[in-house]
Design a protein around this motif. Structure first.
Motif, PDB file in Angstrom:
ATOM      1  N   ARG A 114       1.020   6.198   8.975  1.00  0.00           N
ATOM      2  CA  ARG A 114       1.501   4.810   8.407  1.00  0.00           C
ATOM      3  C   ARG A 114       1.821   3.869  10.035  1.00  0.00           C
ATOM      4  N   GLY A 132      -3.533   9.481   7.120  1.00  0.00           N
ATOM      5  CA  GLY A 132      -1.924   9.801   6.542  1.00  0.00           C
ATOM      6  C   GLY A 132      -0.918   9.195   7.584  1.00  0.00           C
ATOM      7  N   ASP A 179      -4.156   3.502  -7.503  1.00  0.00           N
ATOM      8  CA  ASP A 179      -5.262   3.117  -6.676  1.00  0.00           C
ATOM      9  C   ASP A 179      -4.655   1.586  -6.213  1.00  0.00           C
ATOM     10  N   HIS A 180      -4.902   1.449  -4.942  1.00  0.00           N
ATOM     11  CA  HIS A 180      -4.562   0.142  -4.413  1.00  0.00           C
ATOM     12  C   HIS A 180      -5.106  -1.326  -4.892  1.00  0.00           C
ATOM     13  N   ALA A 207      -5.552   5.775   5.237  1.00  0.00           N
ATOM     14  CA  ALA A 207      -6.274   6.334   4.346  1.00  0.00           C
ATOM     15  C   ALA A 207      -7.166   7.392   5.037  1.00  0.00           C
ATOM     16  N   ASN A 265      -4.030  -0.303   6.408  1.00  0.00           N
ATOM     17  CA  ASN A 265      -3.897   0.713   5.098  1.00  0.00           C
ATOM     18  C   ASN A 265      -5.452   1.643   5.331  1.00  0.00           C
ATOM     19  N   ASN A 284       0.919  -1.389  -0.136  1.00  0.00           N
ATOM     20  CA  ASN A 284       0.160  -0.063  -0.069  1.00  0.00           C
ATOM     21  C   ASN A 284       1.042   1.185  -0.174  1.00  0.00           C
ATOM     22  N   GLU A 285       1.836   1.140   0.602  1.00  0.00           N
ATOM     23  CA  GLU A 285       2.982   2.353   0.684  1.00  0.00           C
ATOM     24  C   GLU A 285       3.436   2.737  -0.554  1.00  0.00           C
ATOM     25  N   THR A 345       0.711   4.021  -2.954  1.00  0.00           N
ATOM     26  CA  THR A 345       0.542   5.364  -2.537  1.00  0.00           C
ATOM     27  C   THR A 345       1.552   6.180  -3.325  1.00  0.00           C
ATOM     28  N   GLY A 390       1.173   6.743  -6.703  1.00  0.00           N
ATOM     29  CA  GLY A 390      -0.027   7.305  -7.260  1.00  0.00           C
ATOM     30  C   GLY A 390      -0.883   6.693  -7.775  1.00  0.00           C
TER      31      GLY A 390
END
Ligand code: FES
Ligand code: FES
Lengths: 755, 159
Positions: free
Chosen positions: A739, A737, A560-561, A734, A730, A551-552, A555, A558
């Motif tokens: 982690r 922000g 979409d997961h 979302a 995750n 997911n990092e 992100t 840029g």
């Protein structure tokens, strides 16, 4: 006797090899002769002071008139159908699922079925262990055949009776039916006639196809529900036999310590105490470590005496493990590449160097305990030339082999009674508590001994889920595609040769087989603390690290997961060709897409809310899960809803499947917030005040969907768990922000809020 | 000897150790093993019984304190003819249990809740059931079963 060993790694390697072996040639003989053997193996259960509800443990020989084509079932002339469930019930629902598989092929009406726990006799039943979510896939063919055999014989009996070809006869709801003439007969009415027929060759049996299932996929209540809600004795801890004494056993809090001295005489002077002695043990942690046994006339008297026990431990060889030291060392190692290479593809260094975006992160998770609700306990009676053992266990066969060797008895002189277990999660793959009870019974002169561990014993003498560390690097290209991934996995080893049980990553572990330029290396730090298989071993921790890091990367790129995960899967295929136990990228994409759809992926969320997704493949199960969370100003997290989408083939019992999925979500959230501290070789936590399992207030809504694909059904005890933690992590990202890169999640987040 | 009233019946028990928690008197002396040991320190609720209709942790109540009180255990919920109480029925109907070990305690807490509050909200349930751990994670079904039992009670069922 084995060499002294504080680690159960070799033991686990053997157990897992056994449970994970796909049975092909070695097949249980479904002969009638095997039935007689069962009676012998289970004959001794009648000494119970008060009967277990239902019919004790063991099959008696079939009654005259009963149709018993194999060891798994009997049809009485009354029409009642008795089915034996051969596997350990640990809360996963196998006592209901196994009989359902037999009943489906038998075409029985479920209301005609009575269920009993089968006696332990692997020569008759094949493997009787529960581990690795393998119970269903490994017994699928065997149980279907057992049911189909009986059905075929009942059909033959009816064909003779009616003088019509067997091919004209159908079955439904415990009845044989001849459509053409409108005749019907109940199975009970054919019991005697079917008994006279030869048992057909397994190869001639026609098993049902998907469209013929009548039972599978519906909701069925657990076999023991009535006993559970009325408090009947079911569990090992509930047993009592005449002459029994109650025992505690106290071992060194740092594994490997020996008893130097203990206040035995004082203990023996206490009210209710019958005896107290030092047990030398075998020195093998999966058997009996040295300690002090206290025997008393009630559990309480033994517990009270235990609290007055004073021992001087000789800790010369004992564990000095320290989690804080390990964490420090792992951080120092993080920037390096691991000492051993686990797997490699393409050219990581070149791809990473050429990447347009680079991401680095360090993840960690602590040791956790199984903490089964029923503490470990066992009733054992050593009788000189034999021993009888009652235990809630996941590996009853292992009790036989371990105890026989330890006591110097032939294996056929060890009788094990499988009790319902108050939770397993992998803890009861090791039967140290049973070996202890047997050793104490022997040393006490052959009286029956019920050993009960206190909660603190249970917490401090577990085979823990090992903590671990991952140092990741990833690179994406200009198109936002993942082109390089490396993980330096920092784990532990008890022998310097291989990682501890549950602390290994095989090269097939998702996602590395899908990475073009991948490098997975490992470094092992020494450890004495015993480790083991904790629900979805390695996957439950790797999923957190891998799926959060992906997911990092998504992100940073840029992307979409969901779309990023689907791109990673690529074309539908088996990752290990011809191996249906391996990841299938098509099945993976299927669950990811459905989870996204059900969660309304991409929708606008309320303020402070976040939606996260994670996929994981483990134990042959494909699972994608989404979590919706909200986080307040103090960084307090509320998990509102988790959606579980799984593909494990056809579902046997939908009620149990949904229950397992809900339980996995709750376990996932509970455990992402737990930690054990280890210092001076000692576990710092003792009871639930220090190890706070999640309570009802933390429960999210859980929605479950199963894609019932046509593959052989696989197990559900484990694979729904791994995606929970990363989906929540995750979602927190979302929403805020922030982690989450270490467990316990919520505590660490709250600390960040204060900092 | 000391007299206890357990599930409506007087029973004589040895009180040579009056500090023995009621939990062990029930389990070891009276063979009422439905009441479970989970922690011994009032943290898990597996040992929940009713003392004069109030849910209590029997692991933390000495025998001496239980004398003269009305004690109800899981074995005393169903009618003598075996008819299950509304909560037990709901637990079966919704297939709540996984391993089942915590469920006697859950059912005792739920029963006490419904007797005091026949139509509990989710919040009421959270408060009443907070002390009962379930390691298998059956909380969702526990909640649903309490609502189902409440509906049953509204239609004349007995808690
Ligand atoms: S055993 Fe009484 S609360 Fe846990
Ligand atoms: S059902 Fe297993 S602890 Fe609750």
């Amino acid at each position: 006797m084995n060499a002294v060993s504080f680690s159960a790694d070799a033991y686990f390697a053997e157990v897992m090899r056994e449970v994970e072996a796909i049975p092909t040639t070695r097949r249980t003989t479904l002969s009638r002769r095997s039935i007689l053997k069962i009676g012998v193996a289970g004959g001794a259960g009648l000494v119970l002071a008060f009967q277990l509800s239902g019919k004790a443990f063991a099959a008696s020989a079939p009654v005259k008139g009963e149709f018993a084509p194999n060891a798994f079932l009997r049809v009485a002339p009354s029409g009642r159908i008795l089915i034996y469930s051969k596997g350990p019930e640990i809360g996963q629902g196998i006592k209901t699922a196994f009989p359902l598989i037999i009943a489906e092929e038998l075409d029985a009406a479920w209301s005609d079925v009575d269920i009993e726990q089968a006696p332990i006799n692997p020569a008759v039943f094949g493997s009787q262990s529960a581990g690795g979510s393998r119970s269903i896939p490994n017994s699928w063919n065997q149980l279907r055949q057992a049911g189909a055999t009986a059905r075929a014989m009942l059909v033959s009996a009816a064909a003779r009776e009616w003088r019509v070809p067997a091919s004209e006869i159908t079955t439904q709801d415990s009845q044989v039916i001849h459509q053409a003439s409108g005749r019907k007969l109940g199975y009970g009415a054919l019991a005697v006639k079917a008994s006279a027929l030869p048992v057909p060759d397994g190869k001639t049996l026609k098993l049902k196809t998907r469209d013929q299932y009548r039972l599978f996929g519906k909701h069925f209540g657990g076999a023991d529900n009535a006993e559970i809600v009325t408090g009947k004795p079911l569990f090992g801890i509930d047993l009592k036999v005449p002459g029994m004494v109650y025992a505690t056993f106290t071992k060194c809090p740092a594994v490997g310590g020996k008893v130097a001295s203990a206040n035995l005489d004082y203990l023996k002077s206490l009210p209710g105490v019958k005896d107290a002695f030092v047990v030398e043990g075998t020195g093998v942690v999966s058997e009996v470590m040295p300690g002090v046994a206290i025997l008393a006339d009630s559990t309480w008297a033994s517990f009270r005496a235990k609290s007055a026990l004073q021992v001087k431990w000789d800790e010369t060889n004992a564990s000095k493990d320290s989690w804080s030291e390990s964490t420090k060392k792992a951080r120092e190692l993080a920037s390096k590449v691991g000492e051993q290479e686990i797997t490699k593809s393409g050219d990581f260094d070149a791809a990473y160097k050429g990447a347009v975006k680079k991401v680095e992160a360090f993840y960690s998770y602590p040791f956790v305990s199984h903490a089964t609700m029923e503490p470990q306990n066992c009733l054992a009676h050593f009788k000189g030339d034999s021993v009888e053992i009652w235990a809630g266990t996941q590996t009853p066969e292992r009790i036989i082999t371990v105890t026989a060797k330890m006591l110097g008895l032939p294996e056929n002189q060890v009788t094990v009674h499988q009790m319902r277990a108050g939770g397993g999660f992998g803890r009861r793959l090791v039967n140290d508590y049973a070996a202890e009870a047997a050793a104490i019974s022997k040393q006490a002169g052959g009286i029956p001994v019920k050993l009960t561990w206190t909660r603190e014993d249970d917490m401090m003498h577990d085979f823990y889920r090992p903590g671990g560390f991952h140092s990741f690097k990833a690179g994406v290209d200009a198109a936002g595609k993942l082109v390089a991934l490396s993980d330096h996995f920092i784990t532990f080893s008890s022998d310097g040769k291989g990682p501890v049980a549950g602390g290994n990553i095989p090269k097939e572990e998702f996602p590395f087989p899908l990475i073009e330029n991948g490098l997975l290396t490992q470094t092992m730090m020494p450890l004495k603390t015993p480790c083991g298989a904790w629900r979805a071993p390695r996957s439950s921790t790797c999923a957190f690290a891998f799926q959060s890091f992906l997911n990092e990367v998504a992100t940073a790129a840029g992307r979409d997961h969901v779309e990023f995960l689907l791109e990673l899967m690529g074309e539908p295929r088996w990752l290990v060709p011809d191996n249906q136990g391996s990841l299938n990228t098509g099945r993976a994409a299927g669950v990811i897409k459905l989870a996204a759809e059900k969660a309304g992926w991409g929708r606008t969320l309320p303020k402070g809310h976040g939606l996260g997704v994670a996929f994981y493949f483990s134990h042959a199960g494909h699972f994608a899960e989404t979590a919706e969370v909200s986080v307040d100003a103090q960084n307090k997290v509320t998990v509102h809803k988790v959606i579980v989408v799984g593909d494990i083939g056809p579902i046997i019992n939908m009620s149990s499947a949904e229950n397992q999925a809900q339980g996995a979500v709750i376990d996932g959230i509970s455990t992402m917030n737990l930690e054990l501290s280890i210092e001076k070789g000692r576990i710092g936590e003792g009871n639930f005040d220090e190890y706070p399992l999640m309570r009802i207030t933390g429960t999210p809504q859980v929605e479950t969907h199963f894609i019932q694909s046509d593959f052989t059904p696989t197990g559900l005890g484990e694979p729904a768990l791994p995606p929970v933690a990363p989906a929540v992590a995750n979602a927190v990202f979302a929403a805020t922000g922030q982690r989450i890169r270490s467990m316990p999640f919520f505590k660490n987040l709250a600390n960040q809020a204060q900092a | 000897m000391i007299t206890l009233t357990v599930n409506g019946k007087p029973v004589e028990v040895d009180d040579s150790d009056p500090s023995m928690p009621l939990l062990w008197v029930l389990r070891d002396t009276l063979d009422l093993v439905g009441t479970k040991y989970g922690c011994g320190v009032g943290q898990c609720g597996a040992c929940t019984v009713h003392i004069n209709n109030v849910p209590m942790r029997s692991c933390s109540m000495p025998l001496s304190a239980a004398a003269g009180q009305q004690i109800t255990t899981i074995e005393g919920l169903a009618k003598a003819d075996g008819t299950l109480a509304a909560v037990q029925k709901a637990w079966v109907a919704l297939d709540v249990a996984q391993c089942g070990y915590c469920q006697s305690g859950q059912i005792m807490s739920a029963t006490a809740l419904l007797r005091a509050n026949p139509k509990p909200s989710d919040e009421d349930i959270n408060t009443a059931m907070y002390g009962n751990l379930c390691r298998c994670g059956t909380y969702i079904r526990i909640k649903a079963a309490i609502h189902a039992a409440a509906d049953d009670i509204a239609k004349g069922g007995v808690a």
